[in-house]
Write a protein that holds these residues in place. Sequence first.
Motif, short mmCIF file in Angstrom:
data_model
loop_
_atom_site.label_atom_id
_atom_site.label_comp_id
_atom_site.label_asym_id
_atom_site.label_seq_id
_atom_site.Cartn_x
_atom_site.Cartn_y
_atom_site.Cartn_z
N SER A 1 41.53 61.09 30.32
CA SER A 1 39.98 60.94 30.50
C SER A 1 39.83 60.76 32.10
O SER A 1 38.93 61.48 32.65
CB SER A 1 39.42 59.67 30.00
OG SER A 1 39.75 59.37 28.68
N MET A 2 40.64 60.12 32.71
CA MET A 2 40.66 59.91 34.21
C MET A 2 40.90 61.33 35.02
O MET A 2 40.06 61.60 35.98
CB MET A 2 41.75 58.92 34.62
CG MET A 2 41.12 57.58 34.49
SD MET A 2 39.41 57.23 34.98
CE MET A 2 39.69 55.51 35.41
N VAL B 1 38.28 65.78 37.92
CA VAL B 1 37.70 67.28 37.89
C VAL B 1 36.45 67.12 38.24
O VAL B 1 35.74 68.16 38.97
CB VAL B 1 38.02 68.02 36.46
CG1 VAL B 1 37.45 69.43 36.33
CG2 VAL B 1 39.58 68.17 36.40
N TYR B 2 35.36 66.46 37.54
CA TYR B 2 34.17 66.41 37.84
C TYR B 2 33.98 65.93 39.13
O TYR B 2 32.91 66.80 39.77
CB TYR B 2 33.33 65.39 36.75
CG TYR B 2 33.26 65.84 35.39
CD1 TYR B 2 32.46 66.80 35.16
CD2 TYR B 2 33.55 64.81 34.40
CE1 TYR B 2 32.43 67.37 33.79
CE2 TYR B 2 33.39 65.31 33.15
CZ TYR B 2 32.66 66.55 32.92
OH TYR B 2 32.52 66.95 31.65
N ARG B 3 34.69 65.07 39.88
CA ARG B 3 34.28 64.49 41.14
C ARG B 3 34.50 65.78 42.20
O ARG B 3 33.74 66.08 43.02
CB ARG B 3 35.28 63.41 41.32
CG ARG B 3 34.75 62.21 41.68
CD ARG B 3 35.73 61.21 42.44
NE ARG B 3 37.00 60.91 41.76
CZ ARG B 3 37.18 60.01 40.83
NH1 ARG B 3 36.36 58.99 40.57
NH2 ARG B 3 38.17 59.89 40.25
N GLU B 4 35.67 66.53 41.89
CA GLU B 4 35.93 67.64 42.87
C GLU B 4 34.89 68.60 42.72
O GLU B 4 34.39 69.21 43.65
CB GLU B 4 37.26 68.27 42.12
CG GLU B 4 38.57 68.17 43.08
CD GLU B 4 38.21 67.85 44.47
OE1 GLU B 4 38.29 68.61 45.43
OE2 GLU B 4 38.36 66.59 44.86
N ARG B 5 34.13 68.72 41.39
CA ARG B 5 33.18 69.72 41.34
C ARG B 5 32.04 69.25 42.00
O ARG B 5 31.27 70.15 42.76
CB ARG B 5 33.10 70.19 39.80
CG ARG B 5 31.97 71.26 39.55
CD ARG B 5 32.55 72.03 38.67
NE ARG B 5 33.36 71.86 37.50
CZ ARG B 5 33.20 71.58 36.53
NH1 ARG B 5 32.16 71.72 35.93
NH2 ARG B 5 34.37 71.34 35.70
N LEU B 6 31.82 68.18 41.95
CA LEU B 6 30.73 67.54 42.58
C LEU B 6 30.70 67.70 44.31
O LEU B 6 29.77 67.77 44.54
CB LEU B 6 30.36 66.15 42.15
CG LEU B 6 29.58 65.69 41.25
CD1 LEU B 6 29.51 64.26 40.77
CD2 LEU B 6 28.19 66.26 41.35
N GLU C 1 40.09 76.40 39.72
CA GLU C 1 40.35 75.33 38.57
C GLU C 1 40.68 75.70 37.40
O GLU C 1 41.66 75.32 36.83
CB GLU C 1 38.81 74.55 38.60
CG GLU C 1 39.17 73.44 37.61
CD GLU C 1 38.02 72.63 37.08
OE1 GLU C 1 36.67 72.68 37.98
OE2 GLU C 1 37.56 72.68 35.99
N GLN C 2 40.23 76.91 36.95
CA GLN C 2 40.66 77.34 35.53
C GLN C 2 42.06 77.96 35.43
O GLN C 2 42.74 77.77 34.69
CB GLN C 2 39.53 78.26 34.87
CG GLN C 2 38.16 77.79 34.85
CD GLN C 2 38.13 76.60 34.40
OE1 GLN C 2 38.49 76.00 33.48
NE2 GLN C 2 37.29 75.63 35.14
N LEU D 1 45.33 68.23 43.18
CA LEU D 1 44.53 67.18 42.04
C LEU D 1 44.68 67.22 40.70
O LEU D 1 44.56 66.45 39.98
CB LEU D 1 43.01 67.53 42.41
CG LEU D 1 42.69 67.28 43.99
CD1 LEU D 1 41.23 67.31 44.35
CD2 LEU D 1 42.98 65.60 44.44
N LEU D 2 45.10 68.56 40.12
CA LEU D 2 45.33 68.95 39.02
C LEU D 2 46.58 69.01 38.31
O LEU D 2 46.77 69.12 37.02
CB LEU D 2 44.23 70.07 38.52
CG LEU D 2 42.97 70.13 39.23
CD1 LEU D 2 42.41 71.25 38.75
CD2 LEU D 2 42.07 69.01 38.49
#
Lengths: 251, 251
Positions: free
Chosen positions: B133-134, B139-144, B162-163, B233-234
């Motif tokens: 989950s974290m 990932v959301y944070r990076e996208r933001l 990312e993909q 990050l990923l």
Amino acid sequence: MFVHCGASPLRLKLKSLGAPADDVDILLRAVKRRLTFSAQENVVGEGDTAPQVRILLAGTTCSYKRKEDGGRIILSFHHPGEFCDLHRYVLRDSEPALAVQALTDCTVAVIDYRDMDGLLSRPTLASALWRASMLETAVYRERLTRTGRGTAIVRVAYLLCEQLERRGAFGNQARQLPFSQIDVADATGLSVVHVNRTIQTLRALNVLSPATRAIEVLDRKQLEKIAGFDGRLLALPTLVSKWAVQVETNG
Amino acid sequence: MFVHCGASPLRLKLKSLGAPADDVDILLRAVKRRLTFSAQENVVGEGDTAPQVRILLAGTTCSYKRKEDGGRIILSFHHPGEFCDLHRYVLRDSEPALAVQALTDCTVAVIDYRDMDGLLSRPTLASALWRASMLETAVYRERLTRTGRGTAIVRVAYLLCEQLERRGAFGNQARQLPFSQIDVADATGLSVVHVNRTIQTLRALNVLSPATRAIEVLDRKQLEKIAGFDGRLLALPTLVSKWAVQVETNG
DNA sequence: CGTCATGTTGAGCCTCCTCAATTATGGTGG
DNA sequence: CCACCATAATTGAGGAGGCTCAACATGACG
């Protein structure tokens, strides 16, 4: 015990996440230190790798990241009762840590990773914290639906709604938010100039107070309408009964 | 047992999150059903409240939300080995559920909430899923940090990076991504028209293949440079050792 | 009473959007 | 194999929202 001072937002928060009262007591007992910071100070530095989590007891903080050009990107705001850097504990710094900055004077409780490891052996507390993370994710998701799509006025209005809602959940009903226009710009991704013009528009609509040097919400209903804000997404306290059932079932 | 077919990305994923092998076996044993969907079908409907979680075994899906005007907002993509709707289980539908759509033909494993409750009594599995989950949050944070700030080319390039990275982590090294330009538009918040022009720019730079009707990355290095992408990050697999240490310490 | 951060205003420009039309592409039935 | 259709991709033109740059105002604080 000093650990009990200012603990009530934390109690409320954990209760709303379904943690039983004794879990909260145990968590509070793990707090060995309490720190205070003044506005603008860094609560967690950019390279900080100290093995401890911080819980905000009073005040407002934000987590942010720096752009190459030195600009600040605010990713989220924290309110009393919330963890500032739980993600660092869970992911063990696999990502370059976000920094956390105090927006107002604030008080922070500190818990060592070592003690966290023990605390999480309690399944009820572990799931409560997992839920807290998931709620944070839900907040990011909501933000993503506005950022990069909505107009400036929607983005700004949404940001203000979100903060009002989150503060309100823990008893703070103040209409005034402790953000500068610069903070709003860094959080919405808009330029300071355009944030200024947007806020003036909201003032002209009698949604924000015309008082300069402060962001004060006069017409929250209208603000939520502009933002397309749905408070249910963040309405933690209403969920208590749901968690209770779940915990019972698991036990 | 059919449950083992296509389970290898899931094994890889959970291993990278620090779950021991027997946890994975137990998780797989809880899979009572396996479903297949064809491209464009809904894996999880918008009002779906079935008490079960779905794990993507093969194919690509995305979770999305509808705007009032019927438009689609893609919030994230899922790759084999990832949960499609873990958040629904954790938060118990406190938020209007996101829908999940198949972008390609795909296979999904289904686990009942009731069985999940039991699985999570294993602390190693529970923390692995918490970490999952974290990572999604990260990932959301990076996208933001890109959405609403970066230019169109940065947003599109970042999405593709990312993909590629997430697929690559589980063995899929294909340079071709199964997205239409419409998907890219709905995920980046850009208009289809502008996505098209942006992709043409990337083709002119020899970063994407000039072949129409497909998004194929020719020069990944350059793409990452444009996106300001940082794979660390990923990069789950590199973290295995870290979790191992942590689990040992906790135990 | 000077200094510094924040807030305000104006002007010009650029990115991206909208609307509208045209061209592949692939699938389907005859 | 072709006519037909739906979907996706492409192209053009005009307009709007937000950015940048630059100046100036206001208040806080020593």
